[in-house]
Design a protein around this motif. Structure first.
Motif, PDB file in Angstrom:
ATOM      1  N   ILE A  82    -119.675  82.412  30.915  1.00 30.45           N
ATOM      2  CA  ILE A  82    -119.010  83.695  30.705  1.00 30.45           C
ATOM      3  C   ILE A  82    -118.528  83.753  29.261  1.00 30.45           C
ATOM      4  O   ILE A  82    -118.448  82.724  28.572  1.00 30.45           O
ATOM      5  CB  ILE A  82    -117.821  83.893  31.677  1.00 30.45           C
ATOM      6  N   SER A  83    -118.192  84.930  28.794  1.00 34.12           N
ATOM      7  CA  SER A  83    -117.802  85.115  27.396  1.00 34.12           C
ATOM      8  C   SER A  83    -116.444  84.465  27.113  1.00 34.12           C
ATOM      9  O   SER A  83    -115.632  84.256  28.022  1.00 34.12           O
ATOM     10  CB  SER A  83    -117.736  86.605  27.062  1.00 34.12           C
TER      11      SER A  83
ATOM     12  N   LEU B  97    -113.523  86.605  28.255  1.00 33.79           N
ATOM     13  CA  LEU B  97    -113.149  86.490  29.662  1.00 33.79           C
ATOM     14  C   LEU B  97    -112.433  85.156  29.933  1.00 33.79           C
ATOM     15  O   LEU B  97    -111.525  85.099  30.758  1.00 33.79           O
ATOM     16  CB  LEU B  97    -114.379  86.613  30.558  1.00 33.79           C
TER      17      LEU B  97
ATOM     18  N   ARG C 157    -115.979  83.280  40.390  1.00 30.31           N
ATOM     19  CA  ARG C 157    -116.318  84.607  40.909  1.00 30.31           C
ATOM     20  C   ARG C 157    -117.056  85.440  39.863  1.00 30.31           C
ATOM     21  O   ARG C 157    -117.990  86.181  40.202  1.00 30.31           O
ATOM     22  CB  ARG C 157    -115.048  85.332  41.365  1.00 30.31           C
ATOM     23  N   GLU C 158    -116.643  85.322  38.608  1.00 32.22           N
ATOM     24  CA  GLU C 158    -117.320  86.059  37.538  1.00 32.22           C
ATOM     25  C   GLU C 158    -118.765  85.586  37.395  1.00 32.22           C
ATOM     26  O   GLU C 158    -119.683  86.400  37.234  1.00 32.22           O
ATOM     27  CB  GLU C 158    -116.561  85.866  36.218  1.00 32.22           C
ATOM     28  N   LYS C 159    -118.966  84.284  37.464  1.00 32.63           N
ATOM     29  CA  LYS C 159    -120.320  83.747  37.367  1.00 32.63           C
ATOM     30  C   LYS C 159    -121.174  84.187  38.557  1.00 32.63           C
ATOM     31  O   LYS C 159    -122.374  84.464  38.417  1.00 32.63           O
ATOM     32  CB  LYS C 159    -120.265  82.211  37.307  1.00 32.63           C
ATOM     33  N   GLU C 160    -120.541  84.264  39.723  1.00 29.51           N
ATOM     34  CA  GLU C 160    -121.271  84.702  40.921  1.00 29.51           C
ATOM     35  C   GLU C 160    -121.688  86.161  40.793  1.00 29.51           C
ATOM     36  O   GLU C 160    -122.801  86.542  41.177  1.00 29.51           O
ATOM     37  CB  GLU C 160    -120.392  84.512  42.154  1.00 29.51           C
ATOM     38  N   ILE C 161    -120.805  86.985  40.229  1.00 28.50           N
ATOM     39  CA  ILE C 161    -121.102  88.416  40.070  1.00 28.50           C
ATOM     40  C   ILE C 161    -122.221  88.634  39.056  1.00 28.50           C
ATOM     41  O   ILE C 161    -123.137  89.432  39.275  1.00 28.50           O
ATOM     42  CB  ILE C 161    -119.832  89.178  39.640  1.00 28.50           C
ATOM     43  N   THR C 162    -122.143  87.926  37.925  1.00 29.45           N
ATOM     44  CA  THR C 162    -123.121  88.129  36.851  1.00 29.45           C
ATOM     45  C   THR C 162    -124.391  87.314  37.047  1.00 29.45           C
ATOM     46  O   THR C 162    -125.423  87.617  36.423  1.00 29.45           O
ATOM     47  CB  THR C 162    -122.502  87.744  35.491  1.00 29.45           C
ATOM     48  N   GLY C 163    -124.328  86.280  37.889  1.00 31.91           N
ATOM     49  CA  GLY C 163    -125.490  85.438  38.089  1.00 31.91           C
ATOM     50  C   GLY C 163    -125.764  84.521  36.915  1.00 31.91           C
ATOM     51  O   GLY C 163    -126.878  83.992  36.774  1.00 31.91           O
ATOM     52  N   SER C 164    -124.767  84.314  36.058  1.00 26.87           N
ATOM     53  CA  SER C 164    -124.925  83.480  34.872  1.00 26.87           C
ATOM     54  C   SER C 164    -124.082  82.220  35.004  1.00 26.87           C
ATOM     55  O   SER C 164    -123.073  82.196  35.712  1.00 26.87           O
ATOM     56  CB  SER C 164    -124.498  84.262  33.621  1.00 26.87           C
TER      57      SER C 164
END
Length: 302
Positions: free
Chosen positions: A111-112, A115, A101-108
């Motif tokens: 993630i760090s 996170l 979900r984090e990757k979907e939100i950031t488009g990357s």
């Protein structure tokens, strides 16, 4: 287009798959390493309260094999599988879902590390809370025969233990020692998942994508997980197996009390009693889990 029902349905299927794959990987790894876990738990129990020489894992294993047979190492298998079907499903599936979900939100695609640490810790803690009843049952089924005959609970298996624990001790007994269990799960989940993903990304970027990067990363994650989580695992086992004295008083009031008393009686290194067995059990478990996760996601996410 973003709210199309088919897209939502596909997303839910993908997230369900994350949890199913996580549980499957956990069950496979636990089944493969349960004999080592059996030895590890018993070595920790035998070392409790002593600063002297620790029992030898090899001699304990030989004695157990001679007197009780190989199948003794798989006592509690049903409990272990039941625990992983809840615990591993939650902690591994939730971590993958949060990361996706984090990757979907950031488009990357990445993630760090911060996170990764946060999501792995959250997923580990929630998984431990959900799986604590089965964890209690597993520890008790494995170690019941070590108690004096008059204090043995004589559980017939996991379902008998899960039925009798709340009946005899109250429903909150399911979550006795939940604090060290949660801390241990947070440490283990962080120790294995965040370093694995970080190392894998670094090697893929430096050396190019390759299966050996997964193996090297899993070895690195196994070392991190063992060092970080061992003290919490030691305290967890002590708290989960404790029984009240004649006055109904338990030897440890809480996690902090267990740590203080353990340091006084056994020294700080007492937390690492049976470390070689712990590494032999957790290391392969971490490696098998991570590689199985990657393999199953590669097969089903394509």
């Amino acid at each position: 287009m973003l709210n199309h029902p088919d897209l939502h349905q596909t997303k839910y299927v993908e997230e369900f798959r994350n949890f199913a794959i996580g549980g499957t990987a956990g069950i496979i790894a636990t089944t493969a390493t349960l004999p080592i876990d059996y030895i590890k738990v018993h070595i920790q129990c035998l070392a409790e309260g002593s600063r002297g020489a620790r029992p030898s894992p090899l001699s304990f294993a030989k004695q157990t094999l001679k007197t009780k047979g190989f199948l003794e190492f798989y006592s509690g298998l049903s409990s272990a599988i039941a625990r992983q079907s809840v615990y591993a499903t939650t902690r591994l599936g939730l971590y993958k879902t949060l990361v996706d979900r984090e990757k979907e939100i950031t488009g990357s695609d990445h993630i760090s590390f911060w996170l990764k640490f946060l999501y792995s810790t959250i997923a580990g803690g929630i998984g431990a809370i959900v799986g604590n009843p089965c964890d209690i049952a597993l520890i008790r089924v494995q170690t019941d025969h070590q108690l004096p005959p008059e204090k043995r609970r004589n559980y017939r298996g996991i379902f008998d233990a899960l039925y009798r624990i709340p009946k005899e001790e109250g429903v909150l007994a399911y979550w006795r020692a939940c604090t060290p269990t949660v801390l241990r799960a947070c440490a283990l989940n962080f120790g294995m998942l965040a370093p694995y993903d970080q190392c894998k990304e670094f090697l893929d970027k430096s050396l190019g994508y390759g299966p050996m990067n997964r193996i090297y990363s899993s070895l690195f994650a196994a070392v991190c997980a063992c060092i970080i989580s061992m003290p919490f695992d030691n305290a967890k086992v002590k708290c989960q197996r404790m029984i009240p004295d004649a006055n109904g008083v338990y030897p440890y009031r809480n996690f902090a009390d267990c740590c203080v008393k353990s340091i006084k009686r056994e020294g700080f290194l007492g937390f690492y009693a049976g470390f070689s067995v712990f590494v032999a059990r957790v290391g392969p478990n971490v490696i098998i889990t991570l590689l199985t996760l990657d393999m199953l996601h590669y097969m089903f996410d394509r």
